[in-house]
Enzyme design. Structure first.
Site, PDB file in Angstrom:
ATOM      1  N   LYS A 279       0.887  -1.289  -0.013  1.00 36.58           N
ATOM      2  CA  LYS A 279       0.208   0.135   0.100  1.00 36.58           C
ATOM      3  C   LYS A 279       0.895   1.256  -0.141  1.00 36.58           C
ATOM      4  O   LYS A 279       2.019   1.082   0.400  1.00 36.58           O
ATOM      5  CB  LYS A 279      -0.865   0.312   1.239  1.00 36.58           C
ATOM      6  N   ARG A 353     -10.480 -11.596   2.083  1.00 32.88           N
ATOM      7  CA  ARG A 353     -11.103 -12.664   1.414  1.00 32.88           C
ATOM      8  C   ARG A 353     -10.372 -13.839   1.516  1.00 32.88           C
ATOM      9  O   ARG A 353     -11.010 -14.970   1.547  1.00 32.88           O
ATOM     10  CB  ARG A 353     -11.505 -12.282   0.043  1.00 32.88           C
TER      11      ARG A 353
HETATM   12  N1  BES Z   1      -8.119  -3.776   4.546  1.00 34.66           N
HETATM   13  C1  BES Z   1      -8.399  -3.354   3.146  1.00 34.66           C
HETATM   14  C2  BES Z   1      -9.748  -2.660   2.700  1.00 34.66           C
HETATM   15  C3  BES Z   1      -9.731  -1.178   3.471  1.00 34.66           C
HETATM   16  C4  BES Z   1      -9.351  -0.156   2.950  1.00 34.66           C
HETATM   17  C5  BES Z   1     -10.176  -1.260   4.783  1.00 34.66           C
HETATM   18  C6  BES Z   1      -9.529   1.258   3.256  1.00 34.66           C
HETATM   19  C7  BES Z   1     -10.242   0.105   5.403  1.00 34.66           C
HETATM   20  C8  BES Z   1      -9.758   1.415   4.445  1.00 34.66           C
HETATM   21  C9  BES Z   1      -8.238  -4.601   2.170  1.00 34.66           C
HETATM   22  O1  BES Z   1      -7.393  -5.681   2.676  1.00 34.66           O
HETATM   23  C10 BES Z   1      -7.829  -4.080   0.918  1.00 34.66           C
HETATM   24  O2  BES Z   1      -6.627  -3.876   0.686  1.00 34.66           O
HETATM   25  N2  BES Z   1      -8.712  -4.085   0.082  1.00 34.66           N
HETATM   26  C11 BES Z   1      -8.334  -4.047  -1.384  1.00 34.66           C
HETATM   27  C12 BES Z   1      -8.840  -4.960  -2.401  1.00 34.66           C
HETATM   28  C13 BES Z   1      -8.431  -4.849  -3.868  1.00 34.66           C
HETATM   29  C14 BES Z   1      -6.913  -5.024  -4.028  1.00 34.66           C
HETATM   30  C15 BES Z   1      -9.216  -5.715  -4.790  1.00 34.66           C
HETATM   31  C16 BES Z   1      -8.960  -2.486  -1.684  1.00 34.66           C
HETATM   32  O3  BES Z   1      -9.828  -2.120  -1.494  1.00 34.66           O
HETATM   33  O4  BES Z   1      -8.096  -1.692  -2.478  1.00 34.66           O
HETATM   34 MN    MN Z   2      -5.378  -5.479   2.011  1.00 36.53          MN
END
Ligand code: BES
Ligand code: MN
Ligand code: ZN
Length: 496
Positions: A279, A353
């Site tokens: 990230k 997931r």
């Molecule tokens: N934990 C994150 C989702 C999240 C994002 C929670 C912002 C709280 C605030 C999750 O694990 C994630 O990174 N999801 C990705 C999925 C994508 C790579 C398909 C996302 O939402 O960008």
């Molecule tokens: Mn994530």
């Protein structure tokens, strides 16, 4: 914090502070009117001169309380009288307690639901007063070297008009207190830094709960046992981390022994860096809340155990970190989940997931009557619903409606979102059964579609709490949502 029920006449109740409602039309009602009469119209005058506002959440502290037994009055704007409901009562009380924060007041009586009209159910108002008050006095200062010395409100009287049967109010206060205790637990876990709130810390917290409530049974699996179960999806997320994973199983059986349990699966990523699909730095610290689903399961289990609810519930919490390292999963890796289905990892940041699909498969071994997973799953859900509604994705209309109704009663809102199978198109893979991530479009539903492949006909709902589990900016911190929704839902299945 204590919440005694007060059924005396408002003007003669002794208190450090009487919290009194004022409405936008300037008409005085309930205790405000009684106290105004005893004080020969002072409040009426203040309202007429414009010194006191009825705007929702406006507060005015008054020290000259002649003619009444209260040391102070806190006049609180409650908005339009016809619109006054438990939600507005709750936000007015939150504003009132914020208004008292620097006054040193340790005790007060809330008259916000006292004789203000029939729009309010007294028991519901009492329950939400407890929840709002407890949330307002909550502080997270266990890691500050000097904690805030200002005294906190320790007693809040819940006033009801004379002749009110106080037994249902006391029951409602018990429910509110249990929800508040469960919420404080979830809030503490969400607020604790990722170097403290690790998978083992979540497991220890579950064990502590089981020591407090003998009806709770806890089992904690470590990496070797997780491997033996064939949870390749959970393992591929944890493999880049030095911190060991845990699979926490927490059972509460106090309903009919014949009745199948309700399964709750909570995402417990104690820190989400994204892994190799790293990230960006801004706000990465917020990814300590990525275990909020797990926190809400522990909070809800604590509340139903405290209340001795007649239900059967099993909580399954996959807990791990998502870290990059030389041992971390690569984009392109293919893993085998406990269900036997293989997954191509396109994006290591779509890890929630992966740990949940194995938790769902494991939870199905309990033959649950329904399965609810709770997860900070997607940024896309934050875009879609902001910080107001939890997203509900479900294969079952009744379950979905029951959860949404529980959220309405609990003032913990949820909104249904689609899980149509076409959202699965982007998960097609040429190399495995399917991929763990597709494009950005409809991302919240794509995530739900991924999970739906593991529920195999069980009535299931996925709660995406990415937008509601924490507050950003100056008020930064965990909200404990959706603990109130879950507890309300579980208490209602008890009655069915
Ligand atoms: N934990 C994150 C989702 C999240 C994002 C929670 C912002 C709280 C605030 C999750 O694990 C994630 O990174 N999801 C990705 C999925 C994508 C790579 C398909 C996302 O939402 O960008
Ligand atoms: Mn994530
Ligand atoms: Zn995550």
């Amino acid at each position: 914090m204590e919440f005694p029920v007060k059924t005396g006449a408002a003007a003669s109740q002794r208190t450090e502070c009487a919290i009194l409602p004022v409405f936008e039309d300037g008409q005085l009602r309930g205790a405000t009117r009684e106290i105004d009469t005893a004080a020969r119209g002072v409040i009426k005058q203040l309202v007429r001169k414009g010194d006191v506002s009825g705007r929702l959440g406006a507060t005015t502290l008054i020290h000259r309380t002649q003619g009444t037994a209260a040391t102070r009055w806190l006049l609180v704007g409650c908005g339009k009288h016809i619109e006054f409901d438990t939600r507005r009562l709750s936000s007015a009380l939150t504003a009132a307690i914020a208004g008292l924060r620097n006054s040193g007041t340790k005790e007060a009586i809330s008259y916000l639901a006292y004789g203000v009209g029939d729009g309010l159910n007294a028991a519901e108002a009492a329950r939400h007063s407890v929840e709002a008050a407890r949330a307002s006095v909550y502080r997270f200062d266990e890691l500050k070297s000097r904690s805030d010395p200002s005294p906190r409100l320790a007693r809040l009287g819940i006033a009801a008009t004379r002749g009110t049967n106080s037994a249902p109010l006391r029951d409602a206060i018990k429910v509110g207190t249990a929800i508040a205790n469960g919420s404080d637990l979830a809030r503490d876990l969400g607020n604790r830094p990722p170097n403290v709130c690790t998978p083992s810390h979540l497991a220890e917290t579950a064990r502590t709960l089981a020591r407090r409530y003998p009806k709770l049974k806890v089992k904690v699996l470590g990496e070797p046992e997780i491997r033996k179960l064939g949870m390749g999806a959970l393992l591929c997320v944890t493999q880049g981390a030095d911190e060991p994973p845990r699979l926490i199983v927490i059972e509460y059986r106090n309903g009919s022994p014949k009745e199948a349990p309700i399964a709750l699966c909570g995402k417990g990523v104690t820190f989400d860096t994204g892994g190799i699909s790293l990230k960006p730095p801004p706000k990465m610290d917020e990814m300590k809340y990525d275990m909020s689903g797990a926190g809400s399961v522990l909070g809800a289990m604590s509340a139903i155990a405290e209340l001795g609810a007649a239900v059967n519930v099993v909580g399954v919490i996959p807990a791990c970190e998502n870290m990059p390292s030389g041992r971390a999963t690569r984009p392109g890796d293919i893993i085998k989940s406990m269900s036997g289905q293989t997954v191509e990892i396109i994006n290591t940041d779509a890890e929630g997931r992966l740990i949940l699909c194995d938790a769902i498969t494991y939870a199905r071994t309990f033959k649950p009557r329904c399965l609810i997973d709770i997860a900070t799953l997607t940024g896309a859900c934050v875009i879609a619903l902001g910080h107001v509604y939890t997203g509900v994705f479900s294969n079952d209309d009744k379950l979905s409606a029951d959860l949404i109704a529980a959220g309405d009663r609990a003032l913990d809102l949820a909104w249904r979102m689609p899980v149509h199978e076409e959202y699965g198109e982007s998960l097609r893979s040429n190399f495995a059964d399917f991929a763990n991530s597709g494009g950005r479009d409809g991302g919240a539903s794509v995530g739900a579609n991924f999970l739906s492949r593991f529920v195999d006909g069980v009535p299931w709902a996925h709660l995406d709490i990415a937008g509601v589990a924490w507050r950003a900016n100056s008020q930064k911190g965990s909200t404990a949502r959706p603990v109130p929704l879950l507890v309300d839902f579980l208490l209602n299945t008890e009655r069915q």
